[in-house]
Write a protein that holds these residues in place. Structure first.
Motif, mmCIF file in Angstrom:
data_model
loop_
_atom_site.group_PDB
_atom_site.id
_atom_site.type_symbol
_atom_site.label_atom_id
_atom_site.label_comp_id
_atom_site.label_asym_id
_atom_site.label_seq_id
_atom_site.Cartn_x
_atom_site.Cartn_y
_atom_site.Cartn_z
ATOM 1 N N MET A 1 -7.566 4.168 -4.198
ATOM 2 C CA MET A 1 -6.335 4.929 -4.468
ATOM 3 C C MET A 1 -5.341 4.045 -5.210
ATOM 4 S SD MET A 1 -5.752 6.791 -0.816
ATOM 5 C CE MET A 1 -4.299 7.612 -1.407
ATOM 6 N N ARG A 2 -4.751 4.576 -6.254
ATOM 7 C CA ARG A 2 -3.849 3.777 -7.054
ATOM 8 C C ARG A 2 -2.513 4.510 -7.197
ATOM 9 N NH1 ARG A 2 -6.658 -0.332 -9.362
ATOM 10 N NH2 ARG A 2 -8.919 -0.146 -9.400
ATOM 11 N N ILE A 3 -1.676 4.346 -6.171
ATOM 12 C CA ILE A 3 -0.371 4.997 -6.199
ATOM 13 C C ILE A 3 0.443 4.506 -7.380
ATOM 14 C CG2 ILE A 3 1.842 5.127 -4.984
ATOM 15 C CD1 ILE A 3 0.398 5.384 -2.417
ATOM 16 N N ARG A 4 0.260 3.235 -7.734
ATOM 17 C CA ARG A 4 1.058 2.689 -8.842
ATOM 18 C C ARG A 4 0.742 3.408 -10.142
ATOM 19 N NH1 ARG A 4 -2.923 -1.123 -7.877
ATOM 20 N NH2 ARG A 4 -4.233 -1.724 -9.640
ATOM 21 N N ASP A 5 -0.467 3.987 -10.263
ATOM 22 C CA ASP A 5 -0.818 4.713 -11.473
ATOM 23 C C ASP A 5 -0.038 6.017 -11.583
ATOM 24 O OD1 ASP A 5 -2.591 2.713 -12.040
ATOM 25 O OD2 ASP A 5 -4.364 3.780 -11.325
ATOM 26 N N TYR A 6 0.377 6.568 -10.448
ATOM 27 C CA TYR A 6 1.074 7.842 -10.439
ATOM 28 C C TYR A 6 2.580 7.684 -10.316
ATOM 29 C CZ TYR A 6 -3.644 9.560 -9.463
ATOM 30 O OH TYR A 6 -4.988 9.817 -9.519
ATOM 31 N N PHE A 7 3.024 6.739 -9.497
ATOM 32 C CA PHE A 7 4.440 6.617 -9.198
ATOM 33 C C PHE A 7 5.033 5.274 -9.599
ATOM 34 C CE2 PHE A 7 2.559 9.451 -5.980
ATOM 35 C CZ PHE A 7 3.224 10.618 -6.316
ATOM 36 N N GLY A 8 4.217 4.360 -10.106
ATOM 37 C CA GLY A 8 4.715 3.063 -10.524
ATOM 38 C C GLY A 8 5.049 2.131 -9.377
ATOM 39 N N ILE A 9 4.516 2.399 -8.183
ATOM 40 C CA ILE A 9 4.772 1.548 -7.020
ATOM 41 C C ILE A 9 3.681 0.489 -6.937
ATOM 42 C CG2 ILE A 9 5.109 1.492 -4.526
ATOM 43 C CD1 ILE A 9 5.824 4.427 -4.613
ATOM 44 N N THR A 10 4.046 -0.773 -6.989
ATOM 45 C CA THR A 10 3.070 -1.858 -6.956
ATOM 46 C C THR A 10 2.432 -1.965 -5.578
ATOM 47 O OG1 THR A 10 4.692 -3.519 -6.264
ATOM 48 C CG2 THR A 10 4.441 -3.131 -8.637
ATOM 49 N N GLN A 11 1.292 -2.646 -5.514
ATOM 50 C CA GLN A 11 0.611 -2.837 -4.239
ATOM 51 C C GLN A 11 1.467 -3.648 -3.272
ATOM 52 O OE1 GLN A 11 -3.304 -4.451 -4.919
ATOM 53 N NE2 GLN A 11 -4.128 -2.473 -5.564
ATOM 54 N N GLU A 12 2.186 -4.627 -3.807
ATOM 55 C CA GLU A 12 3.065 -5.417 -2.960
ATOM 56 C C GLU A 12 4.144 -4.535 -2.335
ATOM 57 O OE1 GLU A 12 5.991 -9.363 -3.168
ATOM 58 O OE2 GLU A 12 5.116 -8.524 -5.004
ATOM 59 N N ARG A 13 4.717 -3.627 -3.122
ATOM 60 C CA ARG A 13 5.733 -2.727 -2.611
ATOM 61 C C ARG A 13 5.142 -1.761 -1.586
ATOM 62 N NH1 ARG A 13 10.662 -3.764 -2.466
ATOM 63 N NH2 ARG A 13 10.731 -4.198 -4.716
ATOM 64 N N GLN A 14 3.917 -1.329 -1.807
ATOM 65 C CA GLN A 14 3.257 -0.447 -0.842
ATOM 66 C C GLN A 14 3.094 -1.164 0.505
ATOM 67 O OE1 GLN A 14 -0.407 1.271 -2.554
ATOM 68 N NE2 GLN A 14 0.571 1.062 -4.553
ATOM 69 N N ASP A 15 2.693 -2.429 0.456
ATOM 70 C CA ASP A 15 2.566 -3.218 1.686
ATOM 71 C C ASP A 15 3.914 -3.332 2.396
ATOM 72 O OD1 ASP A 15 -0.158 -3.749 1.630
ATOM 73 O OD2 ASP A 15 0.072 -5.509 0.350
ATOM 74 N N GLN A 16 4.960 -3.550 1.622
ATOM 75 C CA GLN A 16 6.294 -3.697 2.207
ATOM 76 C C GLN A 16 6.757 -2.398 2.872
ATOM 77 O OE1 GLN A 16 8.523 -4.954 -1.234
ATOM 78 N NE2 GLN A 16 8.013 -7.122 -0.978
ATOM 79 N N ILE A 17 6.491 -1.259 2.236
ATOM 80 C CA ILE A 17 6.877 0.025 2.812
ATOM 81 C C ILE A 17 6.109 0.287 4.112
ATOM 82 C CG2 ILE A 17 6.888 2.528 2.450
ATOM 83 C CD1 ILE A 17 7.209 1.966 -0.551
ATOM 84 N N SER A 18 4.818 -0.022 4.098
ATOM 85 C CA SER A 18 4.002 0.163 5.302
ATOM 86 C C SER A 18 4.517 -0.708 6.440
ATOM 87 C CB SER A 18 2.530 -0.178 5.015
ATOM 88 O OG SER A 18 1.969 0.714 4.072
ATOM 89 N N TYR A 19 4.842 -1.954 6.124
ATOM 90 C CA TYR A 19 5.342 -2.877 7.154
ATOM 91 C C TYR A 19 6.680 -2.398 7.706
ATOM 92 C CZ TYR A 19 6.790 -7.233 9.389
ATOM 93 O OH TYR A 19 7.209 -8.169 10.309
ATOM 94 N N ALA A 20 7.539 -1.903 6.810
ATOM 95 C CA ALA A 20 8.857 -1.415 7.238
ATOM 96 C C ALA A 20 8.700 -0.228 8.184
ATOM 97 C CB ALA A 20 9.696 -1.024 6.025
ATOM 98 N N MET A 21 7.774 0.667 7.889
ATOM 99 C CA MET A 21 7.568 1.828 8.755
ATOM 100 C C MET A 21 6.951 1.414 10.093
ATOM 101 S SD MET A 21 6.569 5.091 6.349
ATOM 102 C CE MET A 21 5.233 4.303 5.441
ATOM 103 N N GLU A 22 6.096 0.411 10.078
ATOM 104 C CA GLU A 22 5.534 -0.070 11.338
ATOM 105 C C GLU A 22 6.631 -0.669 12.219
ATOM 106 O OE1 GLU A 22 1.726 -2.688 12.963
ATOM 107 O OE2 GLU A 22 2.132 -2.542 10.816
ATOM 108 N N ILE A 23 7.518 -1.464 11.607
ATOM 109 C CA ILE A 23 8.671 -1.987 12.351
ATOM 110 C C ILE A 23 9.545 -0.834 12.845
ATOM 111 C CG2 ILE A 23 10.782 -3.353 12.201
ATOM 112 C CD1 ILE A 23 8.220 -4.999 12.282
ATOM 113 N N GLY A 24 9.670 0.196 12.010
ATOM 114 C CA GLY A 24 10.442 1.364 12.393
ATOM 115 C C GLY A 24 9.880 2.043 13.636
ATOM 116 N N LEU A 25 8.567 2.090 13.753
ATOM 117 C CA LEU A 25 7.948 2.677 14.940
ATOM 118 C C LEU A 25 8.300 1.887 16.196
ATOM 119 C CD1 LEU A 25 4.359 3.741 13.789
ATOM 120 C CD2 LEU A 25 6.139 5.225 14.721
ATOM 121 N N VAL A 26 8.324 0.565 16.064
ATOM 122 C CA VAL A 26 8.699 -0.277 17.204
ATOM 123 C C VAL A 26 10.142 0.007 17.607
ATOM 124 C CG1 VAL A 26 9.015 -2.646 18.020
ATOM 125 C CG2 VAL A 26 7.053 -2.074 16.567
#
Length: 221
Positions: A1-26
């Motif tokens: 899956m290549r979100i950056r191809d559709y929305f311009g979001i880099t893989q590094e940014r995707q990792d950061q968003i995932s981590y932020a949401m995981e912290i949000g769950l805590v």
């Protein structure tokens, strides 16, 4: 899956968003604890457990979990848990106050179920010489698999709600009405259609990893 191809979001940014949401769950878990909300705590705890699946699959089973796939799973878990949290000053949840919230989370969660069902069945097909599933059948299979799971989930919600009402226990899951259930199933179907049309091409690496795992087990057996 290549979100950056559709929305311009880099893989590094995707990792950061995932981590932020995981912290949000805590954070939401402790918020639920502070409010004495069993429902919020349970839904956040389940979400955090689900988020352990991607690293487990990659580490122990060699299933590639790229940032976009991890973000997909994390978004479903986080948005569902967030929807159960009461809005300050009102006590009402996003599920009750935002009409489309329930539809969004159902579509997102059902797309995950569709992806998991597709990847598993396609890997079994690739592994076995005796099984051949045409693409049209796979499309129908994804829809039927998700709808069956959706019906099962609605039954679980109903049973939990009835048990809670009978025992006075907190409601972890809630059914609001028959109309709401039918809409849930329709949005489940929508999530399945999205995966059946566009998502399968992005699960090739996952299918290959599962197939390799099956071949390895066959050789050892």
């Amino acid at each position: 899956m290549r979100i950056r191809d559709y929305f311009g979001i880099t893989q590094e940014r995707q990792d950061q968003i995932s981590y932020a949401m995981e912290i949000g769950l805590v954070v939401l878990f402790f918020l639920g604890m502070e409010r004495g909300s069993v429902g919020v705590m349970v839904n956040c705890a389940v979400g955090l457990l689900v988020l352990q699946i991607p690293p487990l699959l990659q580490r122990d089973y060699g299933v590639p979990m790229d940032p976009a796939l991890t973000l997909w799973i994390t978004s479903a878990a986080f948005l569902h848990a967030l929807g159960t949290v009461g809005i300050p000053g009102t006590g009402a949840t996003f599920y009750r106050t935002i009409g489309w919230w329930d539809h969004m989370t159902h579509a997102l969660s059902s797309s995950l179920v569709a992806g998991a069902g597709y990847a598993t069945v396609r890997a079994i097909e690739e592994h076995s010489d005796d099984i051949h599933l045409p693409n049209r059948f796979m499309f129908v299979f994804i829809l039927m698999f998700v709808m069956a799971f959706g019906v099962f989930w609605e039954v679980v919600e109903f049973v939990i709600a009835e048990v809670a009402a009978a025992t006075g226990a907190p409601r972890v899951l809630t059914q609001y009405s028959l109309e709401d259930t039918m809409k849930d199933l329709l949005f489940n179907l929508g999530g399945a259609v999205v995966v059946a049309i566009w998502g399968t091409a992005h699960l090739t690496d996952v299918v290959g990893a599962i197939e390799t795992r099956l071949e390895t087990r066959s050789e050892t057996d």
